[in-house]
Design an enzyme around this catalytic site. Sequence first.
Site, short mmCIF file in Angstrom:
data_model
loop_
_atom_site.label_atom_id
_atom_site.label_comp_id
_atom_site.label_asym_id
_atom_site.label_seq_id
_atom_site.Cartn_x
_atom_site.Cartn_y
_atom_site.Cartn_z
N ASN A 35 -7.94 -2.04 13.81
CA ASN A 35 -9.31 -2.33 13.37
C ASN A 35 -9.37 -3.60 12.52
O ASN A 35 -10.38 -3.88 11.88
CB ASN A 35 -9.86 -1.14 12.56
CG ASN A 35 -9.04 -0.86 11.32
OD1 ASN A 35 -8.11 -1.61 11.00
ND2 ASN A 35 -9.36 0.20 10.61
N ASP B 78 0.82 -1.22 0.00
CA ASP B 78 0.00 0.00 0.00
C ASP B 78 0.85 1.26 0.00
O ASP B 78 2.07 1.22 0.19
CB ASP B 78 -0.97 0.00 1.19
CG ASP B 78 -0.35 -0.53 2.48
OD1 ASP B 78 0.90 -0.54 2.57
OD2 ASP B 78 -1.10 -0.94 3.38
N GLU C 146 -9.79 -1.85 4.57
CA GLU C 146 -10.40 -1.42 5.82
C GLU C 146 -11.70 -2.19 6.06
O GLU C 146 -12.28 -2.75 5.12
CB GLU C 146 -10.71 0.09 5.74
CG GLU C 146 -9.47 0.97 5.52
CD GLU C 146 -8.62 1.16 6.76
OE1 GLU C 146 -8.59 0.27 7.64
OE2 GLU C 146 -7.97 2.21 6.87
N HIS D 228 -7.52 -4.27 9.86
CA HIS D 228 -7.21 -4.14 8.42
C HIS D 228 -5.93 -4.89 8.05
O HIS D 228 -5.04 -5.08 8.88
CB HIS D 228 -7.17 -2.68 7.96
CG HIS D 228 -5.98 -1.88 8.39
ND1 HIS D 228 -6.01 -0.51 8.51
CD2 HIS D 228 -4.71 -2.23 8.72
CE1 HIS D 228 -4.82 -0.07 8.88
NE2 HIS D 228 -4.01 -1.10 9.02
C1 F6R Z 1 1.34 -1.37 6.00
C2 F6R Z 1 0.07 -2.06 6.12
C3 F6R Z 1 -0.79 -1.93 7.33
C4 F6R Z 1 0.00 -2.17 8.62
C5 F6R Z 1 -0.91 -2.01 9.84
C6 F6R Z 1 -0.13 -2.16 11.13
O1 F6R Z 1 1.94 -1.64 4.77
O2 F6R Z 1 -0.30 -2.73 5.22
O3 F6R Z 1 -1.86 -2.82 7.24
O4 F6R Z 1 0.53 -3.46 8.60
O5 F6R Z 1 -1.53 -0.78 9.82
O6 F6R Z 1 0.75 -1.09 11.26
P1 F6R Z 1 1.89 -1.11 12.39
O7 F6R Z 1 2.80 -2.21 12.02
O8 F6R Z 1 2.56 0.23 12.26
O9 F6R Z 1 1.20 -1.33 13.68
#
Ligand code: F6R
Length: 265
Positions: free
Chosen positions: A152, A81, A159, A154
């Site tokens: 959440n 992403d 999302e 995701h």
């Molecule tokens: C990032 C991504 C997100 C993160 C998630 C957790 O490329 O795809 O889904 O893996 O938001 O983020 P952290 O690791 O910062 O808690």
Amino acid sequence: MSAQPCRFIALNSALEVLVYQTSKDASASAAARIASLIRSKPSATLGLATGSTPIAVYQELVRMHRLEGLSFSNITSYNLDEYYPISPLNDQSYRWFMHQNLFQHIDIPANQAHVLDGTVPAHAASEHADQFDRWIEQAGGLDLQLLGIGRNGHVGFNEPFEASLIDACDLPTRLIELHPVTIADAAPAFHGSQNVPTHALTVGTRQILKARQILILAFGKNKADAVAASLQGLAESEVPASLLQTVADRVVWFLDEDSAAGLKV
Ligand code: F6R
């Protein structure tokens, strides 16, 4: 040699959930799996993640590149992403993150390391996203997808939303609107929620769920609810990581004691 998990939780026969004493041990173990894939298939196609969670995995891969000759020269990677819009020179962009944490330290050629482009004009965003899916498909799909999980639930920036299970598991790469929880979590890095981009480009569940191996990492207490809902709740679009239940035999969860705390064994 990487640390052994302190617990192996068999929630159902297909699902591998490894709980480590520390996130460092879990990260070293996930990195060892990635390295083993690369050694057995030097031209593997990797799906990569950003955020705080995979940083220690990348550090370990860099160490193995420097000290053990692990080569990424024939690897192709596709990042999950990117914020939208965002410049690759913004130090919160995922392109910047990947350069800082991995790409500049290893021997992957720049044209084999793909990150969605946060500068593409709005009218071209959907074509850009379709192109990203076509590239992954032309590469034969992902050999391995590395994932973190949002509070959440995701994965990537898929999302929570309402949809049938079939539709939720077949989402293409696309432009999405970020969820309020995601914006709140990103706010400190952007010095305030008002500075967080409202949108992002994300690889969809279609490519993620087709990956031949999926490694999902979650560390810390603030992930415990999302982990429990993903592993022990229903597979549903409102908890995107729960969709991994539909391909459980290809998924390994790497947890620490804190993120596993909500699991009922
Ligand atoms: C990032 C991504 C997100 C993160 C998630 C957790 O490329 O795809 O889904 O893996 O938001 O983020 P952290 O690791 O910062 O808690």
